[in-house]
Design a protein around this motif. Structure first.
Motif, PDB file in Angstrom:
ATOM      1  N   LEU A  35      36.147  40.939  42.777  1.00 23.01           N
ATOM      2  CA  LEU A  35      37.405  40.327  43.224  1.00 23.01           C
ATOM      3  C   LEU A  35      37.396  40.133  44.744  1.00 23.01           C
ATOM      4  CD1 LEU A  35      40.177  39.412  42.304  1.00 23.01           C
ATOM      5  CD2 LEU A  35      40.994  41.732  42.563  1.00 23.01           C
TER       6      LEU A  35
ATOM      7  N   ILE B 246      42.291  34.654  39.462  1.00 19.77           N
ATOM      8  CA  ILE B 246      41.806  34.365  40.815  1.00 19.77           C
ATOM      9  C   ILE B 246      40.319  34.057  40.800  1.00 19.77           C
ATOM     10  CG2 ILE B 246      41.343  35.448  43.036  1.00 19.77           C
ATOM     11  CD1 ILE B 246      44.101  36.736  42.758  1.00 19.77           C
TER      12      ILE B 246
ATOM     13  N   PRO C 133      37.958  31.707  48.010  1.00 24.99           N
ATOM     14  CA  PRO C 133      39.319  32.137  47.649  1.00 24.99           C
ATOM     15  C   PRO C 133      40.001  31.181  46.674  1.00 24.99           C
ATOM     16  CG  PRO C 133      39.231  31.359  49.910  1.00 24.99           C
ATOM     17  CD  PRO C 133      37.823  31.434  49.428  1.00 24.99           C
TER      18      PRO C 133
ATOM     19  N   TRP D  44      45.483  38.912  36.694  1.00 21.01           N
ATOM     20  CA  TRP D  44      45.523  38.255  38.008  1.00 21.01           C
ATOM     21  C   TRP D  44      44.114  38.107  38.559  1.00 21.01           C
ATOM     22  CZ3 TRP D  44      48.652  35.684  41.271  1.00 21.01           C
ATOM     23  CH2 TRP D  44      50.022  35.677  41.000  1.00 21.01           C
TER      24      TRP D  44
ATOM     25  N   ILE E 128      42.977  29.801  40.759  1.00 22.96           N
ATOM     26  CA  ILE E 128      44.407  29.775  40.509  1.00 22.96           C
ATOM     27  C   ILE E 128      44.929  28.355  40.698  1.00 22.96           C
ATOM     28  CG2 ILE E 128      45.048  30.457  42.868  1.00 22.96           C
ATOM     29  CD1 ILE E 128      47.215  32.224  41.515  1.00 22.96           C
TER      30      ILE E 128
END
Lengths: 321, 289
Positions: free
Chosen positions: A290, A241, A298, A237, A245
């Motif tokens: 992250l 990201i 984002p 994930w 995404i």
């Protein structure tokens, strides 16, 4: 220098495996409506299915099921089928749940499956794992050159995954998934069955993850339950990201970037006591990366781009055809 | 008898670790994965303080306050700036925060298993049967007291009311003169402090190891889902259901399936009642996110 190249080849191979998982996760979570925190379960099931189908029968001190010693292409089909069937079984109860509940339920199943790998000795040889697994085409090449061959094979697998996910996203089915992600009630009024579409999407994703599991077995030449912890799901994930995404290129690049971030520090030679602190700090660094990406970009490195349809041109085409 | 004892103890720890998590879910509307690492931080800072020579009681209070401050700091630095960007961004920011805590604690404390250095005590007897040690009894009492205090705090104090108001409808709360920012800081402090305290208790009951945060967050998630996302009382009930469910289930399956069992319970419950236990008293119907 030689060591550096070998190291680069090795982490590129791992990066390619991560990129495969990212593409598969992107298909269901980026492009589709399913927030899946259990992608590692299909990865693990694929890897174990492949191993049990292709490994030689269990030795005396080991105990695992099957060990049929089948050819590798059957193992590959088995890995994908295993992942897909597992996704179907897990999807049946969990796909009725919404967003956060689905997220937790998939995480739950991943944890249960890992515990099954670790505890059911008759099936998987338990925490001891299965060692010395064969790698494809090994006998045709010099042992020193084999890591290049493995990289090439993994890149082929990645290309295949890329092609499949790309075609699916561009297909009417892929657009239906996207519609469900954006607005479920509207998608239903447009005649899309959310249940059927979701479970198909989940199964395709599971099959692709299972397929990626096979490469992980080749890469490691061993299989232990510890490889399939929830951490891996979070890593995938995070990679997705960071890359972006909802964007295929983002998923592809994200897998590699993540591995380079995570594993390039491994090359530094440090003393034993320092090494422990170092691995921990590496994890902290990933977390920090992250956080920073989510804060300042984002949408990831490659943002999702809306697909535009040139309707008059499409109509013209349809009329001419 | 053992089932009741162990069930009660593990329910207490699960309760303590989950209410903070549920509080954040309720007010902020996202699953704060970093909460599990608050337990880790609490346990290790408690150990650090008690190794300095502090008694276990001030050490655990100190650890709780420290965790509370870290939690409030995290909210101000990490979560508040990205709040507008949606649940998924918040969720993965918390995953990032979890890795940061995990990594930093690991770098300082190392990978060895540690334990609190407490004087050994004999289990007390109840009706002639060994019941629980004084530590375990203290844990159970503190957990129940905390749950009760939390209820009184939320129901009767202005600060508690402001928390509930913000959780329910932030705009309306602001219009009524409640500062959502202050309330949020308060929630993060209280929730993280409870997490830290739970971490210390977890360390007292067993040992301290780096993966305890990850293991416990899985149980916390199970509890929260079982109780119904965002329902505090549902979570309190769920903590007991999960703890006793696990203890009873362990009669039938090996102990290594512990968290698997917790999840099996929630999967079954979710299939019957997708809103969790709060549906028993009609909660959670209008929730949209």
């Amino acid at each position: 220098m030689e060591g550096l190249i070998l190291f680069a080849v090795s982490i590129s191979t791992l990066g390619a495996i991560y990129a495969m998982l990212c593409l598969s996760l992107n298909l269901e979570s980026g492009n589709g409506p399913l927030w899946d925190l259990g992608i590692v379960s299909f990865f693990g099931i694929g890897a174990y299915t492949y191993t049990l189908l292709t490994a030689d029968p269990a030795l005396e001190q080991q105990s695992f099921l099957l060990g049929l010693g089948l050819p590798m292409w059957i193992g590959a089909i088995g890995a994908a089928a295993g992942g897909g069937i597992a996704a179907w079984l897990i999807g049946l109860p969990t796909l009725r749940l919404k967003r956060e509940y689905f997220l937790i339920a998939t995480l739950a199943f991943a944890e249960i499956i890992r515990q099954v790998f670790a505890n059911e000795n008759w099936l998987t040889n338990g925490v001891a794992g299965i060692y010395g697994l064969r790698q494809p085409f090994k006998s045709y090449f010099d042992a020193a050159d084999y890591s290049y061959v493995l990289l090439a094979l993994t890149l082929c697998g990645l290309a295949f995954t890329w092609y499949v996910t790309r075609r699916i996203i561009a297909s009417p089915f892929g657009r239906a998934c996207k519609a469900l992600r954006e607005n479920e009630p509207l998608a239903i009024t447009a005649g899309i069955d959310p249940q059927k579409t979701s479970i198909r999407l989940f199964m395709i994703s599971g099959a692709l993850s299972g397929f990626a599991g096979m490469f992980y077995v080749w890469y490691n030449t061993l299989i232990i339950p510890g490889q399939f912890v929830a951490d891996l799901t979070f890593f995938i994930w995070a990679a997705l990201i960071i890359g972006g995404i909802g964007n295929q290129r983002g998923a592809l690049v994200g897998g590699f970037i993540f591995i380079f971030l995570h594993d390039s520090l491994r090359f530094l030679q440090v003393s034993g006591e320092m090494a422990v602190a170092f691995t921990s700090l590496r994890t902290a660094l990933i977390g920090l990366a992250l956080i920073l990406i989510l804060r300042f970009r984002p949408e990831g490195i490659f943002a999702e781009r809306p697909v535009r349809f040139d309707l008059p041109a499409l109509k013209r085409e349809a009329r001419d055809a | 008898m053992d089932i009741i004892t162990f069930g009660l103890i593990s329910a207490s720890v699960i309760l303590l670790s989950s209410v903070g998590f549920a509080l954040i879910v309720q007010v902020e509307g996202f699953l704060n994965i970093a909460h599990g690492q608050m337990l880790l931080l609490g346990a290790y800072s408690g150990l650090f303080l008690s190794n300095l020579g502090l008694h276990i009681i001030p050490a655990s209070i100190g650890a709780a306050i420290f965790c509370g401050l870290v939690g409030a700091l995290f909210y101000g630095l990490l979560f508040r700036p990205v709040k507008a960007k949606g649940v998924l961004v918040l969720l993965f920011t918390s995953v990032g925060a979890a890795y940061v805590i995990y990594g930093v604690v690991g770098a300082i404390a190392g990978k060895r298993m540690l334990a609190f250095d407490l004087p050994l005590v004999r289990a007390m007897k109840l009706f002639g049967q060994p019941f629980m040690t004084i530590y375990e009894l203290a844990i159970v009492i503190v957990a129940i007291a905390v749950a009760l205090c939390l209820h009184l705090f939320l129901a009767y104090t202005p600060a508690g009311k402001s928390i509930r108001a913000v959780a329910d409808n932030e705009d309306l709360a602001r219009a009524r003169g409640i500062d959502p920012l202050r309330t949020s800081y308060l929630v993060w402090f209280v929730a993280s402090a409870l997490g830290g305290l739970a971490g210390v208790f977890l360390g007292i009951m067993g040992s301290l190891h780096l993966s305890m945060g990850w293991q416990q967050i899985i149980i916390i998630l199970a509890t929260t889902v079982l109780g119904g996302i965002g329902s505090l009382y549902g979570v309190m009930l769920a903590a007991f259901v999960i703890a006793f469910g696990i203890e009873i289930g362990l009669i039938f399956v090996p102990a290594s399936y512990r968290s698997g069992l917790a999840f099996l319970i929630i999967v079954v419950v979710l299939l019957v009642k997708p809103q969790g236990l709060q549906a028993l008293w009609g909660g959670g119907r209008d929730r949209t996110h």
